[in-house]
Write a protein that holds these residues in place. Structure first.
Motif, PDB file in Angstrom:
ATOM      1  N   UNK A 165      43.887  40.338  31.739  1.00 60.73           N
ATOM      2  CA  UNK A 165      43.524  39.108  32.443  1.00 60.73           C
ATOM      3  C   UNK A 165      42.054  39.098  32.892  1.00 60.73           C
ATOM      4  N   UNK A 166      41.212  39.781  32.141  1.00 54.58           N
ATOM      5  CA  UNK A 166      39.787  39.786  32.482  1.00 54.58           C
ATOM      6  C   UNK A 166      39.173  38.399  32.319  1.00 54.58           C
ATOM      7  N   UNK A 167      39.840  37.525  31.596  1.00 53.70           N
ATOM      8  CA  UNK A 167      39.339  36.164  31.387  1.00 53.70           C
ATOM      9  C   UNK A 167      39.232  35.381  32.694  1.00 53.70           C
ATOM     10  N   UNK A 168      39.991  35.781  33.721  1.00 55.61           N
ATOM     11  CA  UNK A 168      40.028  35.064  34.996  1.00 55.61           C
ATOM     12  C   UNK A 168      38.874  35.543  35.888  1.00 55.61           C
ATOM     13  N   UNK A 169      37.665  35.133  35.561  1.00 54.45           N
ATOM     14  CA  UNK A 169      36.525  35.720  36.251  1.00 54.45           C
ATOM     15  C   UNK A 169      36.195  35.043  37.583  1.00 54.45           C
ATOM     16  N   UNK A 170      36.343  33.741  37.653  1.00 52.75           N
ATOM     17  CA  UNK A 170      36.121  33.058  38.931  1.00 52.75           C
ATOM     18  C   UNK A 170      37.108  33.576  39.969  1.00 52.75           C
ATOM     19  N   UNK A 171      38.345  33.735  39.548  1.00 55.81           N
ATOM     20  CA  UNK A 171      39.389  34.241  40.437  1.00 55.81           C
ATOM     21  C   UNK A 171      39.018  35.633  40.945  1.00 55.81           C
ATOM     22  N   UNK A 172      38.465  36.444  40.068  1.00 56.44           N
ATOM     23  CA  UNK A 172      38.057  37.789  40.448  1.00 56.44           C
ATOM     24  C   UNK A 172      36.938  37.771  41.487  1.00 56.44           C
ATOM     25  N   UNK A 173      35.993  36.850  41.351  1.00 58.69           N
ATOM     26  CA  UNK A 173      34.895  36.798  42.322  1.00 58.69           C
ATOM     27  C   UNK A 173      35.370  36.337  43.694  1.00 58.69           C
ATOM     28  N   UNK A 174      36.433  35.583  43.728  1.00 60.96           N
ATOM     29  CA  UNK A 174      36.976  35.160  45.018  1.00 60.96           C
ATOM     30  C   UNK A 174      37.744  36.293  45.700  1.00 60.96           C
ATOM     31  N   UNK A 198      37.956  40.043  44.716  1.00 63.40           N
ATOM     32  CA  UNK A 198      37.642  41.182  43.842  1.00 63.40           C
ATOM     33  C   UNK A 198      38.582  42.372  44.008  1.00 63.40           C
ATOM     34  N   UNK A 199      39.176  42.540  45.177  1.00 58.07           N
ATOM     35  CA  UNK A 199      40.089  43.670  45.401  1.00 58.07           C
ATOM     36  C   UNK A 199      41.524  43.349  45.002  1.00 58.07           C
ATOM     37  N   UNK A 200      41.749  42.152  44.451  1.00 57.73           N
ATOM     38  CA  UNK A 200      43.073  41.778  43.961  1.00 57.73           C
ATOM     39  C   UNK A 200      43.195  42.193  42.497  1.00 57.73           C
ATOM     40  N   UNK A 201      44.331  42.746  42.121  1.00 57.46           N
ATOM     41  CA  UNK A 201      44.556  43.085  40.726  1.00 57.46           C
ATOM     42  C   UNK A 201      44.489  41.835  39.864  1.00 57.46           C
ATOM     43  N   UNK A 202      43.877  41.971  38.690  1.00 61.55           N
ATOM     44  CA  UNK A 202      43.822  40.842  37.758  1.00 61.55           C
ATOM     45  C   UNK A 202      45.222  40.374  37.355  1.00 61.55           C
ATOM     46  N   UNK A 203      46.212  41.201  37.570  1.00 60.34           N
ATOM     47  CA  UNK A 203      47.588  40.827  37.263  1.00 60.34           C
ATOM     48  C   UNK A 203      47.975  39.525  37.969  1.00 60.34           C
ATOM     49  N   UNK A 204      47.423  39.313  39.163  1.00 58.51           N
ATOM     50  CA  UNK A 204      47.792  38.142  39.969  1.00 58.51           C
ATOM     51  C   UNK A 204      46.775  36.999  39.866  1.00 58.51           C
ATOM     52  N   UNK A 205      45.740  37.180  39.068  1.00 60.23           N
ATOM     53  CA  UNK A 205      44.704  36.150  38.973  1.00 60.23           C
ATOM     54  C   UNK A 205      45.234  34.791  38.519  1.00 60.23           C
ATOM     55  N   UNK A 206      46.239  34.722  37.611  1.00 61.19           N
ATOM     56  CA  UNK A 206      46.755  33.390  37.243  1.00 61.19           C
ATOM     57  C   UNK A 206      47.267  32.584  38.425  1.00 61.19           C
ATOM     58  N   UNK A 207      47.746  33.236  39.479  1.00 64.16           N
ATOM     59  CA  UNK A 207      48.194  32.513  40.664  1.00 64.16           C
ATOM     60  C   UNK A 207      47.023  31.823  41.346  1.00 64.16           C
ATOM     61  N   UNK A 208      45.873  32.494  41.373  1.00 60.70           N
ATOM     62  CA  UNK A 208      44.671  31.913  41.979  1.00 60.70           C
ATOM     63  C   UNK A 208      44.162  30.767  41.118  1.00 60.70           C
ATOM     64  N   UNK A 209      44.233  30.927  39.795  1.00 59.87           N
ATOM     65  CA  UNK A 209      43.805  29.859  38.880  1.00 59.87           C
ATOM     66  C   UNK A 209      44.566  28.562  39.153  1.00 59.87           C
ATOM     67  N   UNK A 210      45.874  28.678  39.346  1.00 59.21           N
ATOM     68  CA  UNK A 210      46.693  27.488  39.616  1.00 59.21           C
ATOM     69  C   UNK A 210      46.202  26.763  40.863  1.00 59.21           C
ATOM     70  N   UNK A 211      45.882  27.520  41.917  1.00 63.45           N
ATOM     71  CA  UNK A 211      45.392  26.907  43.159  1.00 63.45           C
ATOM     72  C   UNK A 211      44.019  26.275  42.970  1.00 63.45           C
ATOM     73  N   UNK A 212      43.151  26.945  42.233  1.00 64.89           N
ATOM     74  CA  UNK A 212      41.804  26.406  42.020  1.00 64.89           C
ATOM     75  C   UNK A 212      41.847  25.103  41.230  1.00 64.89           C
ATOM     76  N   UNK A 213      42.687  25.051  40.238  1.00 66.41           N
ATOM     77  CA  UNK A 213      42.836  23.804  39.462  1.00 66.41           C
ATOM     78  C   UNK A 213      43.304  22.660  40.346  1.00 66.41           C
TER      79      UNK A 213
END
Length: 348
Positions: free
Chosen positions: A265-274, A276-291
């Motif tokens: 899930x390295x593709x979720x880069x904006x989510x990672x910058x918000x 950074x200490x969260x595993x990329x495993x959960x980044x899709x959850x952040x993507x849903x909120x950002x959208x």
């Protein structure tokens, strides 16, 4: 064209954090298990090459698989060094050091470069070591003039350059950190760089030059290409900014699901910058909120389109919001700032 006012990292987190479950902020130690299949792929690929299995085609396939595993381990090392996998510093350095070793990047160097400089100063024109150069810098530095004339916008060398880019940039950062580090830190940086180099080049003697090329050199090119296909799209289409806005200043790319899992899930880069200490495993959850919450600010593109836009536009900033081709002097907007690769304008 509406110019959006920067929003601080703290303000985004204040909105998003209460909407996410607590467990996503805890380390995910089982992510270390990714080291096993990728380690086996690398070892198996090297053995297959050494034994000539499948001839030239077999060696090529093995080199591609090894290179992909180099990249996947690098992405895991990145996640480890942010504390998203394990908390103990010694374990972070040990496991991330192994993951980064094909690229000769040490964990301390990565922490100083990526965690301390890039994340704190994302897209700042002078403080972020990963942003593109400015037009003013171009006129002051002959090396930049040579590089930007060699690797032209729309040129044939852009995609081949991805095969070298990460190794070149990390080497540049190594020497840059040497100039500012204290003696103890410099010694650690040297040790962390020389040990993996010695380990990988030790394969040269048992493999011979030809097999060493297939087993390490070509996979390193492949690893660079895959890694930079993501890394170059993370920010280089975005505007530069004096006040860091992790959403406006970053880009997430969309890839097929199988590829997203393979590359952690390295593709979720904006989510990672918000977070950074969260595993990329959960980044899709952040993507849903950002959208849902920030549709006018959140940047996402298919990976192929982001790469096409990088190829079609220059990598020099005329100002915070515009890119300039130093040869033709055509200017282009950036994301949310009028980016249109087919409608450049001459410098006024």
């Amino acid at each position: 064209m509406q110019t959006l006012t920067p929003v601080s990292h703290k303000e985004y987190v204040a909105v998003l954090r209460p909407l996410l479950p607590d467990f996503v902020f805890k380390p995910v130690p089982h992510r270390l298990l990714w080291m096993i299949p990728h380690g086996l792929i690398i070892a198996g690929g090297i053995l297959a090459i050494a034994n000539g299995l499948g001839g030239i085609v077999g060696k090529l396939v093995a080199a591609i698989l090894i290179g992909n595993s180099f990249t996947a381990l690098g992405f895991l090392g990145h996640e480890i060094m942010h504390g998203a996998v394990v908390r103990k510093k010694w374990l972070q350095h040990l496991t991330a050091g192994i993951c980064f070793s094909p690229f000769w990047v040490g964990p301390l160097m990565w922490r100083l470069w990526h965690n301390v400089q890039h994340h704190v100063h994302t897209q700042h024109p002078t403080k972020d070591p990963d942003t593109s150069a400015t037009y003013d810098e171009y006129h002051r530095r002959p090396a930049l003039q040579w590089l930007y004339r060699l690797v032209r916008r729309n040129g044939a060398l852009f995609f081949p350059m991805l095969c070298f880019w990460f190794t070149m940039h990390s080497s540049q950062m190594f020497w840059r950190l040497q100039k500012v580090a204290d003696p103890k830190t410099r010694r650690i940086l040297w040790v962390e760089r020389l040990i993996p180099m010695a380990a990988w080049f030790s394969l040269l003697l048992p493999l011979g030059w030809s097999n060493f090329f297939w087993a390490y050199v070509l996979p390193l090119f492949v690893g660079n290409f895959i890694a930079m296909s993501y890394i170059a799209t993370n920010h280089l289409l975005n505007p530069q900014m004096d006040e860091v806005d992790p959403v406006l200043g970053s880009l997430s790319v969309n890839v097929p699901r199988w590829m997203d899992i393979l590359h952690l899930h390295f593709s979720h880069h904006t989510e990672h910058h918000l977070f950074p200490a969260m595993s990329h495993k959960y980044a899709p959850m952040v993507k849903t909120l950002l959208r849902e919450l920030y549709p006018e600010r959140y940047n996402e593109l298919p990976l192929w389109k982001a790469l096409w836009l990088l190829w079609k536009t220059p990598r020099l900033y005329l100002d915070h919001d515009h890119l300039i081709d130093p040869v033709t002097e055509e200017i282009f907007g950036t994301l949310r700032r009028g980016l249109d690769p087919d409608r450049p304008e001459p410098v006024a």
